[in-house]
Design a protein around this motif. Structure first.
Motif, PDB file in Angstrom:
ATOM      1  N   LYS A   1      24.158  34.963  32.227  1.00 63.93           N
ATOM      2  CA  LYS A   1      23.685  33.874  33.063  1.00 63.93           C
ATOM      3  C   LYS A   1      23.630  34.339  34.518  1.00 63.93           C
ATOM      4  CE  LYS A   1      25.857  30.247  30.269  1.00 63.93           C
ATOM      5  NZ  LYS A   1      26.833  29.122  30.292  1.00 63.93           N
ATOM      6  N   SER A   2      22.714  33.781  35.256  1.00 64.32           N
ATOM      7  CA  SER A   2      22.769  33.941  36.713  1.00 64.32           C
ATOM      8  C   SER A   2      24.007  33.214  37.206  1.00 64.32           C
ATOM      9  CB  SER A   2      21.523  33.337  37.361  1.00 64.32           C
ATOM     10  OG  SER A   2      21.734  33.132  38.747  1.00 64.32           O
ATOM     11  N   TRP A   3      24.629  33.736  38.258  1.00 64.29           N
ATOM     12  CA  TRP A   3      25.806  33.024  38.745  1.00 64.29           C
ATOM     13  C   TRP A   3      25.417  31.681  39.360  1.00 64.29           C
ATOM     14  CZ3 TRP A   3      28.716  33.123  43.779  1.00 64.29           C
ATOM     15  CH2 TRP A   3      27.899  33.347  44.876  1.00 64.29           C
ATOM     16  N   ARG A   4      24.152  31.488  39.645  1.00 65.22           N
ATOM     17  CA  ARG A   4      23.673  30.205  40.130  1.00 65.22           C
ATOM     18  C   ARG A   4      23.613  29.170  39.019  1.00 65.22           C
ATOM     19  NH1 ARG A   4      24.407  30.766  45.538  1.00 65.22           N
ATOM     20  NH2 ARG A   4      23.272  32.546  46.378  1.00 65.22           N
ATOM     21  N   GLU A   5      23.650  29.628  37.762  1.00 68.16           N
ATOM     22  CA  GLU A   5      23.641  28.717  36.614  1.00 68.16           C
ATOM     23  C   GLU A   5      25.040  28.289  36.185  1.00 68.16           C
ATOM     24  OE1 GLU A   5      20.524  29.799  33.468  1.00 68.16           O
ATOM     25  OE2 GLU A   5      21.033  31.736  34.356  1.00 68.16           O
ATOM     26  N   LEU A   6      26.052  28.921  36.735  1.00 60.58           N
ATOM     27  CA  LEU A   6      27.422  28.614  36.339  1.00 60.58           C
ATOM     28  C   LEU A   6      27.845  27.248  36.864  1.00 60.58           C
ATOM     29  CD1 LEU A   6      29.074  32.081  37.085  1.00 60.58           C
ATOM     30  CD2 LEU A   6      28.221  31.239  34.882  1.00 60.58           C
ATOM     31  N   ASP A   7      28.881  26.705  36.262  1.00 58.82           N
ATOM     32  CA  ASP A   7      29.457  25.439  36.713  1.00 58.82           C
ATOM     33  C   ASP A   7      29.893  25.592  38.176  1.00 58.82           C
ATOM     34  OD1 ASP A   7      30.967  23.202  37.257  1.00 58.82           O
ATOM     35  OD2 ASP A   7      32.276  23.392  35.526  1.00 58.82           O
ATOM     36  N   PRO A   8      29.306  24.854  39.101  1.00 65.94           N
ATOM     37  CA  PRO A   8      29.673  24.995  40.516  1.00 65.94           C
ATOM     38  C   PRO A   8      31.158  24.783  40.775  1.00 65.94           C
ATOM     39  CG  PRO A   8      27.691  23.655  40.294  1.00 65.94           C
ATOM     40  CD  PRO A   8      28.244  23.850  38.909  1.00 65.94           C
ATOM     41  N   ASP A   9      31.782  23.887  40.021  1.00 65.36           N
ATOM     42  CA  ASP A   9      33.213  23.643  40.207  1.00 65.36           C
ATOM     43  C   ASP A   9      34.035  24.857  39.799  1.00 65.36           C
ATOM     44  OD1 ASP A   9      32.749  21.083  41.161  1.00 65.36           O
ATOM     45  OD2 ASP A   9      32.977  20.142  39.197  1.00 65.36           O
ATOM     46  N   ALA A  10      33.595  25.553  38.744  1.00 65.91           N
ATOM     47  CA  ALA A  10      34.313  26.751  38.290  1.00 65.91           C
ATOM     48  C   ALA A  10      34.211  27.853  39.325  1.00 65.91           C
ATOM     49  CB  ALA A  10      33.754  27.222  36.946  1.00 65.91           C
ATOM     50  N   VAL A  11      33.034  28.036  39.894  1.00 65.31           N
ATOM     51  CA  VAL A  11      32.848  29.055  40.938  1.00 65.31           C
ATOM     52  C   VAL A  11      33.647  28.685  42.179  1.00 65.31           C
ATOM     53  CG1 VAL A  11      31.177  30.166  42.470  1.00 65.31           C
ATOM     54  CG2 VAL A  11      30.578  29.727  40.078  1.00 65.31           C
ATOM     55  N   ALA A  12      33.615  27.416  42.570  1.00 62.85           N
ATOM     56  CA  ALA A  12      34.363  26.967  43.742  1.00 62.85           C
ATOM     57  C   ALA A  12      35.857  27.197  43.563  1.00 62.85           C
ATOM     58  CB  ALA A  12      34.078  25.490  44.012  1.00 62.85           C
ATOM     59  N   ALA A  13      36.350  26.995  42.337  1.00 63.71           N
ATOM     60  CA  ALA A  13      37.773  27.197  42.074  1.00 63.71           C
ATOM     61  C   ALA A  13      38.155  28.667  42.240  1.00 63.71           C
ATOM     62  CB  ALA A  13      38.112  26.712  40.663  1.00 63.71           C
ATOM     63  N   VAL A  14      37.277  29.560  41.793  1.00 64.99           N
ATOM     64  CA  VAL A  14      37.533  30.998  41.935  1.00 64.99           C
ATOM     65  C   VAL A  14      37.569  31.388  43.410  1.00 64.99           C
ATOM     66  CG1 VAL A  14      36.603  33.293  41.473  1.00 64.99           C
ATOM     67  CG2 VAL A  14      36.561  31.557  39.671  1.00 64.99           C
ATOM     68  N   LEU A  15      36.629  30.880  44.187  1.00 68.62           N
ATOM     69  CA  LEU A  15      36.585  31.196  45.607  1.00 68.62           C
ATOM     70  C   LEU A  15      37.783  30.601  46.352  1.00 68.62           C
ATOM     71  CD1 LEU A  15      32.769  30.642  46.335  1.00 68.62           C
ATOM     72  CD2 LEU A  15      33.972  32.814  46.019  1.00 68.62           C
ATOM     73  N   THR A  16      38.199  29.409  45.940  1.00 69.17           N
ATOM     74  CA  THR A  16      39.367  28.778  46.567  1.00 69.17           C
ATOM     75  C   THR A  16      40.632  29.583  46.292  1.00 69.17           C
ATOM     76  OG1 THR A  16      38.386  26.564  46.414  1.00 69.17           O
ATOM     77  CG2 THR A  16      40.784  26.684  46.633  1.00 69.17           C
ATOM     78  N   GLU A  17      40.771  30.067  45.066  1.00 67.96           N
ATOM     79  CA  GLU A  17      41.939  30.883  44.723  1.00 67.96           C
ATOM     80  C   GLU A  17      41.947  32.176  45.539  1.00 67.96           C
ATOM     81  OE1 GLU A  17      44.022  33.031  40.831  1.00 67.96           O
ATOM     82  OE2 GLU A  17      42.202  31.832  40.588  1.00 67.96           O
ATOM     83  N   ALA A  18      40.779  32.794  45.691  1.00 66.98           N
ATOM     84  CA  ALA A  18      40.692  34.027  46.478  1.00 66.98           C
ATOM     85  C   ALA A  18      41.022  33.765  47.937  1.00 66.98           C
ATOM     86  CB  ALA A  18      39.300  34.635  46.343  1.00 66.98           C
ATOM     87  N   THR A  19      40.547  32.647  48.456  1.00 65.20           N
ATOM     88  CA  THR A  19      40.840  32.276  49.842  1.00 65.20           C
ATOM     89  C   THR A  19      42.339  32.114  50.037  1.00 65.20           C
ATOM     90  OG1 THR A  19      38.686  31.264  50.248  1.00 65.20           O
ATOM     91  CG2 THR A  19      40.523  30.475  51.584  1.00 65.20           C
ATOM     92  N   ALA A  20      43.007  31.526  49.049  1.00 63.24           N
ATOM     93  CA  ALA A  20      44.464  31.367  49.135  1.00 63.24           C
ATOM     94  C   ALA A  20      45.164  32.722  49.189  1.00 63.24           C
ATOM     95  CB  ALA A  20      44.966  30.560  47.943  1.00 63.24           C
ATOM     96  N   LYS A  21      44.636  33.698  48.446  1.00 57.71           N
ATOM     97  CA  LYS A  21      45.224  35.038  48.471  1.00 57.71           C
ATOM     98  C   LYS A  21      45.080  35.687  49.847  1.00 57.71           C
ATOM     99  CE  LYS A  21      44.577  36.079  43.543  1.00 57.71           C
ATOM    100  NZ  LYS A  21      43.905  36.964  42.565  1.00 57.71           N
ATOM    101  N   LEU A  22      43.953  35.414  50.500  1.00 55.75           N
ATOM    102  CA  LEU A  22      43.735  35.998  51.828  1.00 55.75           C
ATOM    103  C   LEU A  22      44.754  35.522  52.837  1.00 55.75           C
ATOM    104  CD1 LEU A  22      39.891  36.143  52.553  1.00 55.75           C
ATOM    105  CD2 LEU A  22      41.366  37.875  51.541  1.00 55.75           C
ATOM    106  N   GLN A  23      45.248  34.307  52.642  1.00 56.32           N
ATOM    107  CA  GLN A  23      46.215  33.777  53.592  1.00 56.32           C
ATOM    108  C   GLN A  23      47.473  34.647  53.668  1.00 56.32           C
ATOM    109  OE1 GLN A  23      44.811  31.093  55.121  1.00 56.32           O
ATOM    110  NE2 GLN A  23      43.194  31.234  53.579  1.00 56.32           N
ATOM    111  N   CYS A  24      47.739  35.384  52.587  1.00 56.44           N
ATOM    112  CA  CYS A  24      48.956  36.208  52.530  1.00 56.44           C
ATOM    113  C   CYS A  24      48.747  37.593  53.116  1.00 56.44           C
ATOM    114  CB  CYS A  24      49.418  36.325  51.076  1.00 56.44           C
ATOM    115  SG  CYS A  24      49.765  34.750  50.277  1.00 56.44           S
ATOM    116  N   LEU A  25      47.509  37.940  53.454  1.00 59.65           N
ATOM    117  CA  LEU A  25      47.233  39.263  53.996  1.00 59.65           C
ATOM    118  C   LEU A  25      47.333  39.271  55.506  1.00 59.65           C
ATOM    119  CD1 LEU A  25      44.099  40.247  51.856  1.00 59.65           C
ATOM    120  CD2 LEU A  25      46.519  40.569  51.321  1.00 59.65           C
ATOM    121  N   LYS A  26      47.665  40.400  56.056  1.00 62.16           N
ATOM    122  CA  LYS A  26      47.777  40.544  57.518  1.00 62.16           C
ATOM    123  C   LYS A  26      46.430  40.990  58.084  1.00 62.16           C
ATOM    124  CE  LYS A  26      52.722  41.557  57.424  1.00 62.16           C
ATOM    125  NZ  LYS A  26      53.798  42.520  57.795  1.00 62.16           N
ATOM    126  N   LEU A  27      45.496  40.054  58.076  1.00 63.74           N
ATOM    127  CA  LEU A  27      44.146  40.358  58.561  1.00 63.74           C
ATOM    128  C   LEU A  27      44.009  39.946  60.027  1.00 63.74           C
ATOM    129  CD1 LEU A  27      42.141  39.107  55.464  1.00 63.74           C
ATOM    130  CD2 LEU A  27      42.532  41.473  56.133  1.00 63.74           C
TER     131      LEU A  27
END
Length: 207
Positions: A181-207
């Motif tokens: 599938k194109s990633w544009r065809e995926l469930d938007p909520d599922a993609v948003a959840a993945v991005l939200t989880e990744a964003t949470a991980k970034l908070q722990c990095l010393k960027l």
């Protein structure tokens, strides 16, 4: 309110920042940097913007951003164009100096992989210039394995350069796989959840 740190989809208007990150890997007095990309001249802003549009129409093209400044980006494209290759992609990542050595690359790769799983992708490949040990070790730490060396793949900066290929099996290969599938065809909520989880991980990095 815009998050100070986030992982999000790249947009065409990001092209200027992304090109600024990418250009030293094409043109630099330090050959160990400019040998990373096999392009001989940096693309124009318009060309780079179109690349974002074309790639992100089907595959994830993601950026790591802090306070509006993009620190790195990751994307993938088909390993080969013929249809039977559709379950395999080649992955690419570029980090700004401020985003290197802090775990950003791992987070960006992990979030891209989660989206690729949802698409049905099974195999990931990475082509790296021999001698780029930092990139090779990063990929190996993420589960990639070295599968071969291509001798004298290209000539740049007055040198013939070898490349190495690494692979990672992302998920089991079904006997009769569905078309991806194109990633544009995926469930938007599922993609948003993945991005939200990744964003949470970034908070722990010393960027």
């Amino acid at each position: 309110m815009k998050e100070a740190i986030c992982v999000r989809a790249a947009m065409p208007q990001d092209a200027e920042q992304l090109l600024e990150i990418y250009t030293p890997f094409v043109i630099s007095e330090d050959c160990s940097v400019s040998n990373v990309s096999f392009e001989l001249t940096a693309p124009s802003l318009a060309e780079f913007r179109q690349r974002i549009v074309d790639i992100s129409s089907k595959y994830p093209y993601l950026v790591g951003e802090k306070d509006g400044q993009i620190l790195g980006y990751v994307y993938c494209h088909p390993y080969r164009e013929r249809l039977a290759y559709q379950w395999s992609v080649e992955v690419t990542i570029y980090l700004a100096p401020a985003g290197q050595g802090k775990g950003l690359g791992r987070v960006l790769y992990e979030v891209m992989e989660e989206i690729l799983r949802l698409q049905g992708i099974t195999m990931l490949y990475s082509c790296i210039t021999l001698g780029n040990e930092h990139s090779i070790k990063m990929h190996e730490a993420l589960g990639y394995r070295l599968i071969g060396t291509f001798s004298k793949s290209g000539c740049k900066n007055g040198q013939w350069l070898d490349t190495v290929w690494l692979e990672k099996q992302l998920q089991p290969c079904p006997k009769q796989p569905d078309n991806i599938k194109s990633w544009r065809e995926l469930d938007p909520d599922a993609v948003a959840a993945v991005l939200t989880e990744a964003t949470a991980k970034l908070q722990c990095l010393k960027l």
